[in-house]
Design a protein around this motif. Structure first.
Motif, PDB file in Angstrom:
ATOM      1  N   GLY A   7     -32.721 -73.430  10.434  1.00 57.35           N
ATOM      2  CA  GLY A   7     -31.949 -72.618   9.496  1.00 57.35           C
ATOM      3  C   GLY A   7     -32.349 -72.876   8.055  1.00 57.35           C
ATOM      4  O   GLY A   7     -32.451 -71.948   7.245  1.00 57.35           O
ATOM      5  N   THR A   8     -32.609 -74.139   7.735  1.00 50.23           N
ATOM      6  CA  THR A   8     -33.059 -74.495   6.387  1.00 50.23           C
ATOM      7  C   THR A   8     -34.407 -73.852   6.085  1.00 50.23           C
ATOM      8  O   THR A   8     -34.645 -73.336   4.988  1.00 50.23           O
ATOM      9  CB  THR A   8     -33.168 -76.026   6.250  1.00 50.23           C
ATOM     10  OG1 THR A   8     -31.882 -76.618   6.473  1.00 50.23           O
ATOM     11  CG2 THR A   8     -33.661 -76.414   4.859  1.00 50.23           C
ATOM     12  N   ALA A   9     -35.293 -73.853   7.090  1.00 50.85           N
ATOM     13  CA  ALA A   9     -36.607 -73.231   6.912  1.00 50.85           C
ATOM     14  C   ALA A   9     -36.472 -71.726   6.696  1.00 50.85           C
ATOM     15  O   ALA A   9     -37.176 -71.131   5.865  1.00 50.85           O
ATOM     16  CB  ALA A   9     -37.487 -73.515   8.126  1.00 50.85           C
ATOM     17  N   GLY A  67     -46.726 -68.172  10.437  1.00 51.64           N
ATOM     18  CA  GLY A  67     -47.726 -69.223  10.608  1.00 51.64           C
ATOM     19  C   GLY A  67     -47.692 -70.291   9.543  1.00 51.64           C
ATOM     20  O   GLY A  67     -48.372 -71.317   9.670  1.00 51.64           O
ATOM     21  N   THR A  68     -46.910 -70.089   8.472  1.00 53.30           N
ATOM     22  CA  THR A  68     -46.812 -71.089   7.406  1.00 53.30           C
ATOM     23  C   THR A  68     -45.645 -72.041   7.669  1.00 53.30           C
ATOM     24  O   THR A  68     -44.761 -71.766   8.481  1.00 53.30           O
ATOM     25  CB  THR A  68     -46.632 -70.419   6.033  1.00 53.30           C
ATOM     26  OG1 THR A  68     -45.405 -69.672   6.030  1.00 53.30           O
ATOM     27  CG2 THR A  68     -47.781 -69.479   5.728  1.00 53.30           C
ATOM     28  N   ILE A  69     -45.639 -73.151   6.970  1.00 52.74           N
ATOM     29  CA  ILE A  69     -44.574 -74.151   7.090  1.00 52.74           C
ATOM     30  C   ILE A  69     -43.589 -73.960   5.940  1.00 52.74           C
ATOM     31  O   ILE A  69     -43.994 -73.876   4.777  1.00 52.74           O
ATOM     32  CB  ILE A  69     -45.143 -75.580   7.065  1.00 52.74           C
ATOM     33  CG1 ILE A  69     -46.127 -75.779   8.228  1.00 52.74           C
ATOM     34  CG2 ILE A  69     -44.027 -76.609   7.125  1.00 52.74           C
ATOM     35  CD1 ILE A  69     -45.488 -75.673   9.610  1.00 52.74           C
ATOM     36  N   MET A  70     -42.294 -73.910   6.260  1.00 56.88           N
ATOM     37  CA  MET A  70     -41.275 -73.699   5.242  1.00 56.88           C
ATOM     38  C   MET A  70     -40.189 -74.762   5.340  1.00 56.88           C
ATOM     39  O   MET A  70     -39.771 -75.144   6.434  1.00 56.88           O
ATOM     40  CB  MET A  70     -40.613 -72.317   5.406  1.00 56.88           C
ATOM     41  CG  MET A  70     -41.552 -71.130   5.339  1.00 56.88           C
ATOM     42  SD  MET A  70     -42.404 -70.935   3.761  1.00 56.88           S
ATOM     43  CE  MET A  70     -41.026 -70.812   2.627  1.00 56.88           C
ATOM     44  N   GLY A  71     -39.733 -75.234   4.194  1.00 57.04           N
ATOM     45  CA  GLY A  71     -38.580 -76.119   4.143  1.00 57.04           C
ATOM     46  C   GLY A  71     -38.727 -77.430   4.869  1.00 57.04           C
ATOM     47  O   GLY A  71     -37.738 -78.039   5.277  1.00 57.04           O
ATOM     48  N   GLU A 119     -29.697 -84.286  10.991  1.00 63.14           N
ATOM     49  CA  GLU A 119     -29.856 -82.837  11.049  1.00 63.14           C
ATOM     50  C   GLU A 119     -30.418 -82.425  12.402  1.00 63.14           C
ATOM     51  O   GLU A 119     -31.397 -82.980  12.884  1.00 63.14           O
ATOM     52  CB  GLU A 119     -30.801 -82.377   9.939  1.00 63.14           C
ATOM     53  CG  GLU A 119     -30.894 -80.864   9.821  1.00 63.14           C
ATOM     54  CD  GLU A 119     -31.808 -80.428   8.685  1.00 63.14           C
ATOM     55  OE1 GLU A 119     -31.377 -79.592   7.887  1.00 63.14           O
ATOM     56  OE2 GLU A 119     -32.940 -80.943   8.604  1.00 63.14           O
ATOM     57  N   SER A 120     -29.757 -81.458  13.031  1.00 60.30           N
ATOM     58  CA  SER A 120     -30.229 -80.967  14.317  1.00 60.30           C
ATOM     59  C   SER A 120     -31.445 -80.067  14.121  1.00 60.30           C
ATOM     60  O   SER A 120     -31.736 -79.612  13.011  1.00 60.30           O
ATOM     61  CB  SER A 120     -29.118 -80.170  15.017  1.00 60.30           C
ATOM     62  OG  SER A 120     -28.887 -78.946  14.333  1.00 60.30           O
ATOM     63  N   GLU A 121     -32.140 -79.792  15.222  1.00 65.76           N
ATOM     64  CA  GLU A 121     -33.307 -78.914  15.153  1.00 65.76           C
ATOM     65  C   GLU A 121     -32.893 -77.514  14.708  1.00 65.76           C
ATOM     66  O   GLU A 121     -33.608 -76.846  13.961  1.00 65.76           O
ATOM     67  CB  GLU A 121     -33.992 -78.854  16.512  1.00 65.76           C
ATOM     68  CG  GLU A 121     -35.259 -77.998  16.509  1.00 65.76           C
ATOM     69  CD  GLU A 121     -35.972 -77.979  17.846  1.00 65.76           C
ATOM     70  OE1 GLU A 121     -36.915 -77.185  17.991  1.00 65.76           O
ATOM     71  OE2 GLU A 121     -35.570 -78.750  18.738  1.00 65.76           O
ATOM     72  N   PHE A 122     -31.704 -77.069  15.163  1.00 68.32           N
ATOM     73  CA  PHE A 122     -31.216 -75.738  14.786  1.00 68.32           C
ATOM     74  C   PHE A 122     -30.928 -75.674  13.289  1.00 68.32           C
ATOM     75  O   PHE A 122     -31.224 -74.681  12.622  1.00 68.32           O
ATOM     76  CB  PHE A 122     -29.964 -75.392  15.579  1.00 68.32           C
ATOM     77  CG  PHE A 122     -30.186 -75.315  17.062  1.00 68.32           C
ATOM     78  CD1 PHE A 122     -31.000 -74.322  17.598  1.00 68.32           C
ATOM     79  CD2 PHE A 122     -29.600 -76.231  17.918  1.00 68.32           C
ATOM     80  CE1 PHE A 122     -31.229 -74.242  18.962  1.00 68.32           C
ATOM     81  CE2 PHE A 122     -29.809 -76.159  19.279  1.00 68.32           C
ATOM     82  CZ  PHE A 122     -30.627 -75.163  19.817  1.00 68.32           C
ATOM     83  N   ALA A 123     -30.341 -76.766  12.747  1.00 67.89           N
ATOM     84  CA  ALA A 123     -30.047 -76.806  11.314  1.00 67.89           C
ATOM     85  C   ALA A 123     -31.343 -76.818  10.505  1.00 67.89           C
ATOM     86  O   ALA A 123     -31.453 -76.161   9.468  1.00 67.89           O
ATOM     87  CB  ALA A 123     -29.200 -78.037  10.987  1.00 67.89           C
ATOM     88  N   ALA A 124     -32.330 -77.577  10.985  1.00 72.17           N
ATOM     89  CA  ALA A 124     -33.621 -77.641  10.290  1.00 72.17           C
ATOM     90  C   ALA A 124     -34.305 -76.275  10.301  1.00 72.17           C
ATOM     91  O   ALA A 124     -34.909 -75.851   9.306  1.00 72.17           O
ATOM     92  CB  ALA A 124     -34.516 -78.684  10.949  1.00 72.17           C
TER      93      ALA A 124
END
Length: 385
Positions: free
Chosen positions: A42-44, A64-68, A35-40
């Motif tokens: 997008g998932t977030a 500021g929160t972490i998602m996905g 998974e590319s950084e862009f895809a990751a």
């Protein structure tokens, strides 16, 4: 029944590829595409939208929160983009648990064993016999069309089948919400199709394409190669394309430059050049991995990526104390796209925003921009005595 993979090899998100290049399914089998950084990212962003819709929050509340699982916290840029999606979805009237579904999964083995997936947002307007299927796109580089969008149509068919709505809906509207990708029709694009036309497409086009993709070795290159797992491996189509490009390069070399190519050859050369960039990007990814492992790749090395200077923590007060207002940036009006996302914003942009005339440039025939007429004869009217 065997356990299903997390993502169907014949899923909606890849339909634009395997419907055109059925051989890519077998060529991609067993390949784990990192998974590319862009895809990751997008998932977030999808996780952010999903969470906010289910819990009734706005995207800015999650900055500021972490998602996905994405390591970078939600930024203002991500929150602004996702908020456009949230505002669009929340504009549907009278939403409740019976007519509105976020991240609606479906599996329709009676249509095809591998017919399954998850739609971002589904809204059923029962009184008007209308189904809305929305797909959020966080990407900025590749602009997605709503018209005849196979991913959206696939989702719509799956939802209609899963919820037994074929006889209760007359019209389906596919929505693409892509706040970060420039399109002349704006960040929200919708296209409608009748239930009869969708059913015809499902049985005459989609399902036969799924059957073909399971057994076919036929390949075809194009924009869809960018996200094909086989792009960095021994894809015979890409090999053939590079050979064809080599032949055209030979003609250019032997006959005095690109002007030796016919219009047809010139167009084909540019298409092949776009394909070559996809191959080169995959090669660059391989080179990065090998260099990280300590191997040598002639002509290439690892280096720190370029960054811009930023302020140290706690430095703001000291700089303002020394320079005063001169150290501060003036307030700048948001872009028309971001004003669109604000309450009443679309009315303001309709009145005050415009699209400046741009110069001419060569783009793919699949680009969303209209072709410009450069026929000089068409600029003049015949003169009669």
């Amino acid at each position: 029944m065997p356990e299903l993979e997390a993502h169907s090899p014949l899923g909606a998100s890849g339909a634009y590829r395997w419907m055109v290049c059925p051989g890519s399914v077998q060529l991609s089998k067993g390949i784990v595409d990192e998974e590319s950084e862009f895809a990751a990212e997008g998932t977030a962003a999808h996780s952010l939208g999903d969470s906010c819709l289910k819990q009734g929050d706005d995207a800015w509340q999650r900055i500021g929160t972490i998602m996905g699982g994405y390591p970078q916290p939600v930024s203002k840029d991500m929150a602004d983009a996702v908020q456009v999606y949230l505002n669009h979805v929340r504009a549907y009237p009278d939403r409740d648990q019976s007519n509105w579904f976020v991240e609606r999964s479906f599996h329709c083995p009676e249509l095809h064993p591998l017919f399954y997936g998850t739609a971002d947002n589904v809204f059923i307007d029962e009184p008007n016999r209308h189904l809305y299927v929305d797909d959020y796109k966080h990407g900025a580089g590749i602009v997605v069309e709503a018209k005849n969008n196979p991913q959206g149509m696939y989702y719509a068919a799956g939802v209609l089948e899963m919820l037994e709505l074929w006889g209760k809906v007359d019209t389906i509207t596919i929505g693409i919400i892509q706040p970060r990708g420039f399109h002349y029709d704006g960040p929200i694009r919708q296209w409608s199709i009748s239930v009869d036309d969708l059913k015809e497409w499902l049985h005459d086009t989609l399902i036969p394409a799924m059957e073909t993709a399971l057994v076919s070795r036929e390949t075809k290159s194009g924009d869809h190669c960018r996200f094909c797992p086989a792009r960095g491996h021994a894809c015979p189509q890409l090999v053939d394309d590079m050979k064809e490009m080599e032949e055209l390069m030979g003609k250019v070399a032997d006959q005095g430059g690109a002007k030796a190519l016919t219009n047809a050859e010139l167009g084909r050369f540019l298409v092949l050049f776009d394909t070559a960039k996809i191959v080169a990007k995959a090669a660059g990814k391989t080179a990065f991995s090998r260099l990280q492992a300590g191997k040598k790749v002639p002509g290439r090395k690892l280096a720190k990526s370029k960054t811009n200077r930023t302020w140290k923590e706690g430095s703001e007060a000291a700089i303002i104390h020394k320079l005063g207002e001169k150290a501060m940036t003036e307030s700048v009006l948001k872009s028309p796209a971001k004003i669109d996302a604000l309450p009443g914003g679309k009315d303001l942009t309709a009145q005050h925003a415009y699209k400046p005339e741009g110069g001419l440039t060569v783009v793919s025939s699949g680009d969303t921009r209209k072709a410009q007429n450069t026929d000089v004869k068409g600029l003049f009217k015949p003169v009669t005595k």
